[in-house]
Design a protein around this motif. Structure first.
Motif, PDB file in Angstrom:
ATOM      1  N   MET A   1     -11.364 -11.852  23.214  1.00  0.00           N
ATOM      2  CA  MET A   1     -12.177 -10.925  22.399  1.00  0.00           C
ATOM      3  C   MET A   1     -11.443 -10.594  21.092  1.00  0.00           C
ATOM      4  O   MET A   1     -10.288 -10.186  21.123  1.00  0.00           O
ATOM      5  N   ARG A   2     -12.088 -10.794  19.966  1.00  0.00           N
ATOM      6  CA  ARG A   2     -11.438 -10.498  18.680  1.00  0.00           C
ATOM      7  C   ARG A   2     -11.660  -9.031  18.326  1.00  0.00           C
ATOM      8  O   ARG A   2     -12.786  -8.560  18.318  1.00  0.00           O
ATOM      9  N   LYS A   3     -10.559  -8.347  17.998  1.00  0.00           N
ATOM     10  CA  LYS A   3     -10.693  -6.933  17.628  1.00  0.00           C
ATOM     11  C   LYS A   3     -11.228  -6.831  16.205  1.00  0.00           C
ATOM     12  O   LYS A   3     -10.670  -7.455  15.284  1.00  0.00           O
ATOM     13  N   PRO A   4     -12.298  -6.066  15.980  1.00  0.00           N
ATOM     14  CA  PRO A   4     -12.818  -5.954  14.623  1.00  0.00           C
ATOM     15  C   PRO A   4     -11.759  -5.419  13.650  1.00  0.00           C
ATOM     16  O   PRO A   4     -10.953  -4.569  14.028  1.00  0.00           O
ATOM     17  N   ILE A   5     -11.787  -5.917  12.436  1.00  0.00           N
ATOM     18  CA  ILE A   5     -10.826  -5.466  11.421  1.00  0.00           C
ATOM     19  C   ILE A   5     -11.576  -5.164  10.121  1.00  0.00           C
ATOM     20  O   ILE A   5     -12.252  -6.044   9.577  1.00  0.00           O
ATOM     21  N   ILE A   6     -11.472  -3.924   9.692  1.00  0.00           N
ATOM     22  CA  ILE A   6     -12.149  -3.518   8.455  1.00  0.00           C
ATOM     23  C   ILE A   6     -11.087  -3.049   7.469  1.00  0.00           C
ATOM     24  O   ILE A   6     -10.296  -2.146   7.766  1.00  0.00           O
ATOM     25  N   ALA A   7     -11.043  -3.712   6.318  1.00  0.00           N
ATOM     26  CA  ALA A   7      -9.995  -3.418   5.337  1.00  0.00           C
ATOM     27  C   ALA A   7     -10.610  -2.886   4.053  1.00  0.00           C
ATOM     28  O   ALA A   7     -11.662  -3.354   3.618  1.00  0.00           O
ATOM     29  N   GLY A   8      -9.933  -1.909   3.465  1.00  0.00           N
ATOM     30  CA  GLY A   8     -10.360  -1.376   2.167  1.00  0.00           C
ATOM     31  C   GLY A   8      -9.484  -1.973   1.077  1.00  0.00           C
ATOM     32  O   GLY A   8      -8.258  -1.860   1.142  1.00  0.00           O
ATOM     33  N   ASN A   9     -10.116  -2.614   0.125  1.00  0.00           N
ATOM     34  CA  ASN A   9      -9.392  -3.136  -1.039  1.00  0.00           C
ATOM     35  C   ASN A   9      -9.623  -2.147  -2.171  1.00  0.00           C
ATOM     36  O   ASN A   9     -10.714  -2.079  -2.715  1.00  0.00           O
ATOM     37  N   TRP A  10      -8.579  -1.388  -2.491  1.00  0.00           N
ATOM     38  CA  TRP A  10      -8.740  -0.319  -3.487  1.00  0.00           C
ATOM     39  C   TRP A  10      -8.682  -0.838  -4.921  1.00  0.00           C
ATOM     40  O   TRP A  10      -8.841  -0.068  -5.863  1.00  0.00           O
ATOM     41  N   LYS A  11      -8.391  -2.128  -5.058  1.00  0.00           N
ATOM     42  CA  LYS A  11      -8.337  -2.747  -6.407  1.00  0.00           C
ATOM     43  C   LYS A  11      -7.450  -1.886  -7.323  1.00  0.00           C
ATOM     44  O   LYS A  11      -6.463  -1.354  -6.869  1.00  0.00           O
ATOM     45  N   MET A  12      -7.800  -1.738  -8.617  1.00  0.00           N
ATOM     46  CA  MET A  12      -6.929  -0.956  -9.507  1.00  0.00           C
ATOM     47  C   MET A  12      -7.447   0.481  -9.629  1.00  0.00           C
ATOM     48  O   MET A  12      -7.806   0.949 -10.706  1.00  0.00           O
ATOM     49  N   PHE A  13      -7.514   1.126  -8.452  1.00  0.00           N
ATOM     50  CA  PHE A  13      -7.930   2.525  -8.387  1.00  0.00           C
ATOM     51  C   PHE A  13      -6.877   3.306  -7.606  1.00  0.00           C
ATOM     52  O   PHE A  13      -6.244   2.754  -6.722  1.00  0.00           O
ATOM     53  N   LYS A  14      -6.719   4.568  -7.926  1.00  0.00           N
ATOM     54  CA  LYS A  14      -5.874   5.548  -7.227  1.00  0.00           C
ATOM     55  C   LYS A  14      -4.419   5.536  -7.717  1.00  0.00           C
ATOM     56  O   LYS A  14      -3.706   4.530  -7.595  1.00  0.00           O
ATOM     57  N   THR A  15      -4.002   6.696  -8.227  1.00  0.00           N
ATOM     58  CA  THR A  15      -2.592   6.926  -8.526  1.00  0.00           C
ATOM     59  C   THR A  15      -1.890   7.174  -7.192  1.00  0.00           C
ATOM     60  O   THR A  15      -2.563   7.399  -6.172  1.00  0.00           O
ATOM     61  N   PRO A  16      -0.548   7.193  -7.171  1.00  0.00           N
ATOM     62  CA  PRO A  16       0.136   7.428  -5.892  1.00  0.00           C
ATOM     63  C   PRO A  16      -0.322   8.704  -5.179  1.00  0.00           C
ATOM     64  O   PRO A  16      -0.562   8.683  -3.959  1.00  0.00           O
ATOM     65  N   ASP A  17      -0.472   9.784  -5.903  1.00  0.00           N
ATOM     66  CA  ASP A  17      -0.900  11.043  -5.265  1.00  0.00           C
ATOM     67  C   ASP A  17      -2.313  10.923  -4.699  1.00  0.00           C
ATOM     68  O   ASP A  17      -2.604  11.394  -3.592  1.00  0.00           O
ATOM     69  N   GLN A  18      -3.190  10.333  -5.488  1.00  0.00           N
ATOM     70  CA  GLN A  18      -4.582  10.177  -5.032  1.00  0.00           C
ATOM     71  C   GLN A  18      -4.643   9.289  -3.792  1.00  0.00           C
ATOM     72  O   GLN A  18      -5.445   9.514  -2.879  1.00  0.00           O
ATOM     73  N   ALA A  19      -3.784   8.272  -3.765  1.00  0.00           N
ATOM     74  CA  ALA A  19      -3.784   7.328  -2.645  1.00  0.00           C
ATOM     75  C   ALA A  19      -3.354   8.034  -1.359  1.00  0.00           C
ATOM     76  O   ALA A  19      -3.967   7.859  -0.302  1.00  0.00           O
ATOM     77  N   VAL A  20      -2.320   8.854  -1.455  1.00  0.00           N
ATOM     78  CA  VAL A  20      -1.844   9.584  -0.275  1.00  0.00           C
ATOM     79  C   VAL A  20      -2.920  10.562   0.199  1.00  0.00           C
ATOM     80  O   VAL A  20      -3.198  10.669   1.404  1.00  0.00           O
TER      81      VAL A  20
END
Ligand SMILES: O=C(CO)COP(=O)(O)O
Length: 248
Positions: free
Chosen positions: A1-20
């Motif tokens: 059984m393959r475990k579903p994997i959902i990934a977010g690609n934030w591209k060139m968005f979010k400063t370090p603080d915003q990312a945290v």
């Protein structure tokens, strides 16, 4: 059984603080382990995001890397640097990198092999343009990209690999491929993987669809037998929208 994997690609968005902050919000909303959740922030956000994601079950990936360990390559980041931070995943060959930063099938292949060599799990991206789809050559094109990206990859390394089908015309446009079209392409890709890696290994490899994925269409996509997850751009930039996708 393959475990579903959902990934977010934030591209060139979010400063370090915003990312945290985004990871902190996300971990409040998502408590489950049925789906593997991955976030891929910009390089400079990685240390903070890795720390915030620790012990939450949220995995972390980079959006790109060079294939060499080190060298005179101004502006590049190496696989060694990513593993030293504790990154687990790395997106390779995203269409935006191919389109705007001159990545080729050859460099994508070098990067996939380097990632595997260093124990990083590549999220290899492939996909056709609208012109190619309309010309009826989408499957042939994507198959060619898969074969070239995986040239000389050892079958036993297959289980580390994630492959994302992202039709270029569906990225950031609001136009999603129909679940049928996406499912059909990913079944075709699994067929190619069977040939390259053998039946058993190919059945373990997780395949994602990417391109305007949102809470409203994730369920239908995930019902397709060869869609094991999604690579999400815009809708991964807010905890509320990304968590609804993760909890589909
Ligand atoms: O490129 C994508 C993910 O890598 C898809 O982006 P969107 O979800 O914004 O269409």
């Amino acid at each position: 059984m393959r475990k579903p994997i959902i990934a977010g690609n934030w591209k060139m968005f979010k400063t370090p603080d915003q990312a945290v902050s985004l990871v902190n919000e996300l971990k409040e909303l998502v408590h489950q382990d049925q789906v593997e959740a991955v976030v891929c922030p910009p390089f400079v956000d990685l240390p903070g995001v890795l720390q915030a994601a620790e012990k939450t079950g949220i995995k972390v990936g980079a959006q790109n890397m060079h294939w060499e360990n080190e060298g005179a390559f101004t502006g590049e980041i190496s696989p060694l640097m990513l593993t030293a931070l504790g990154c687990e995943y790395v997106i390779i060959g995203h269409s935006e990198r191919r389109q705007y930063f001159a990545e080729t099938d050859e460099t994508v292949n070098l990067k996939v092999k380097a990632a595997l060599h260093h124990g990083l799990k590549p999220i290899l991206c492939v996909g056709e343009t609208l012109e190619q789809r309309e010309a009826g050559i989408a499957e042939t094109w994507v198959e060619g990209q898969v074969r070239k990206a995986l040239a000389d990859v050892l079958p036993q390394d297959g289980e580390q690999l994630i492959l994302a089908y992202e039709p270029i015309w569906a990225i950031g446009t609001g136009k999603t491929a129909t679940a049928d079209d996406a499912g059909k392409m990913l079944t075709h890709i699994r067929g190619v993987l069977k040939e390259l890696f053998g039946m058993e290994m190919a059945e373990q490899i997780r395949l994602q669809y990417g391109g305007s994925v949102k809470a409203e269409n994730i369920k239908e996509l995930m019902e397709k037998p060869d869609i094991d997850g999604a690579l999400v751009g815009g809708a991964s930039l807010k905890a509320e929208t990304f968590s609804r996708i993760l909890l589909f």
